[in-house]
Design an enzyme around this catalytic site. Structure first.
Site, short mmCIF file in Angstrom:
data_model
loop_
_atom_site.label_atom_id
_atom_site.label_comp_id
_atom_site.label_asym_id
_atom_site.label_seq_id
_atom_site.Cartn_x
_atom_site.Cartn_y
_atom_site.Cartn_z
N GLU A 102 0.86 -1.18 0.00
CA GLU A 102 0.00 0.00 0.00
C GLU A 102 0.89 1.23 0.00
O GLU A 102 1.97 1.20 0.60
CB GLU A 102 -0.88 0.07 1.26
N TYR A 114 7.80 2.27 -7.40
CA TYR A 114 7.17 0.96 -7.55
C TYR A 114 6.82 0.68 -9.02
O TYR A 114 7.01 -0.43 -9.50
CB TYR A 114 5.91 0.87 -6.68
C1 LIG Z 1 10.27 6.79 -1.67
C2 LIG Z 1 11.73 6.70 -1.18
C3 LIG Z 1 11.88 5.40 -0.40
C4 LIG Z 1 12.65 6.69 -2.43
O1 LIG Z 1 13.98 6.48 -1.95
P1 LIG Z 1 15.28 6.92 -2.80
O2 LIG Z 1 16.43 6.14 -2.31
O3 LIG Z 1 15.38 8.38 -2.83
O4 LIG Z 1 14.86 6.40 -4.28
P2 LIG Z 1 15.88 6.04 -5.46
O5 LIG Z 1 16.98 7.05 -5.52
O6 LIG Z 1 16.27 4.60 -5.36
O7 LIG Z 1 14.93 6.27 -6.72
C5 LIG Z 1 14.36 5.18 -7.41
C6 LIG Z 1 13.19 5.65 -8.25
O8 LIG Z 1 12.15 6.16 -7.41
C7 LIG Z 1 11.49 7.25 -8.06
N1 LIG Z 1 11.72 8.46 -7.26
C8 LIG Z 1 12.50 8.56 -6.15
N2 LIG Z 1 12.42 9.82 -5.66
C9 LIG Z 1 11.57 10.49 -6.46
C10 LIG Z 1 11.04 11.82 -6.45
N3 LIG Z 1 11.38 12.70 -5.50
N4 LIG Z 1 10.15 12.15 -7.40
C11 LIG Z 1 9.77 11.27 -8.36
N5 LIG Z 1 10.24 9.99 -8.42
C12 LIG Z 1 11.11 9.62 -7.49
C13 LIG Z 1 12.10 7.36 -9.43
O9 LIG Z 1 11.37 6.49 -10.30
C14 LIG Z 1 13.50 6.80 -9.20
O10 LIG Z 1 14.08 6.28 -10.35
P3 LIG Z 1 15.02 7.23 -11.28
O11 LIG Z 1 16.06 7.79 -10.35
O12 LIG Z 1 15.56 6.29 -12.29
O13 LIG Z 1 14.11 8.29 -11.81
C15 LIG Z 1 12.11 7.94 -0.31
O14 LIG Z 1 11.71 9.12 -0.98
C16 LIG Z 1 11.52 7.93 1.09
O15 LIG Z 1 12.07 7.34 2.01
N6 LIG Z 1 10.38 8.61 1.30
C17 LIG Z 1 9.76 8.67 2.63
C18 LIG Z 1 9.23 7.34 3.09
C19 LIG Z 1 8.21 6.79 2.12
O16 LIG Z 1 7.37 7.51 1.59
N7 LIG Z 1 8.26 5.47 1.89
C20 LIG Z 1 7.32 4.77 1.03
C21 LIG Z 1 6.21 4.22 1.85
S1 LIG Z 1 5.01 3.35 0.82
#
Ligand SMILES: CC(C)(COP(=O)(O)OP(=O)(O)OC[C@H]1O[C@@H](n2cnc3c(N)ncnc32)[C@H](O)[C@@H]1OP(=O)(O)O)[C@@H](O)C(=O)NCCC(=O)NCCS
Length: 147
Positions: A102, A114
């Site tokens: 979710e 995702y």
């Molecule tokens: C969501 C989260 C886990 C992503 O972590 P991250 O290490 O920054 O992500 P990555 O660098 O591995 O990015 C992987 C992909 O995610 C997407 N993505 C990550 N950050 C993004 C942003 N700010 N906006 C849009 N897409 C994004 C992109 O598709 C990216 O791929 P790309 O770099 O080839 O475009 C992080 O923002 C986070 O911890 N958020 C708060 C907690 C949360 O919301 N968790 C999810 C609960 S369901």
């Protein structure tokens, strides 16, 4: 350098600290400690230059994986850490049939993450989240032995 390591008795408090930093209703340290003896639980810690930077927690039951949470600390985001965590889990649990999760409807970053891994929107759960109240999008990835 990014390393992905299993959560263990030495690092579970670091996982709980990331959870507390990233979510309004976090699991406690005690809950993460209890996960260490849950045979269905798989929890991964990401280290960035040796520093705890993110984690992924899933349960696997009878071939069905459900994602409990994934988070990366603000200063370590957009470096591919969430991607590395998901890749590690999908590789280790490649024999599973499906992965379900979710996500908050407004969480564009997580939804994009995702979708980039082939998760598809399969439903919604109204008012699923609290603090603040928000609908959840339900997403599933059918595995077919691939990551
Ligand atoms: C969501 C989260 C886990 C992503 O972590 P991250 O290490 O920054 O992500 P990555 O660098 O591995 O990015 C992987 C992909 O995610 C997407 N993505 C990550 N950050 C993004 C942003 N700010 N906006 C849009 N897409 C994004 C992109 O598709 C990216 O791929 P790309 O770099 O080839 O475009 C992080 O923002 C986070 O911890 N958020 C708060 C907690 C949360 O919301 N968790 C999810 C609960 S369901």
């Amino acid at each position: 350098m990014i390393q992905i390591t299993p959560m263990n008795e030495q690092n579970y408090k670091a996982v709980a600290a990331i959870e507390a930093e990233c979510f309004s209703q976090p699991w406690s340290e005690k809950t993460f400690f209890e996960e260490l003896s849950n045979p269905n639980a798989h929890t991964y810690l990401a280290l960035d230059g040796g520093e705890p930077a993110g984690f992924l927690s899933v349960w696997e039951v009878c071939g069905e994986v459900s994602v409990n949470n994934i988070a990366v600390l603000g200063e370590h985001r957009c470096k591919g850490i969430a991607k590395a965590l998901l890749q590690k889990m999908l590789c280790e649990l490649a024999e599973a049939d499906s992965v379900t999760l979710e996500v908050r409807k407004s969480n564009a970053a997580a939804i994009a993450l995702y979708e980039s891994f082939g998760f598809e929107r399969v439903g919604e759960r109204r008012n699923f989240y609290e603090k603040p109240t928000e609908d959840a999008i339900l997403m599933t990835k059918i595995m077919n032995g691939e990551t």
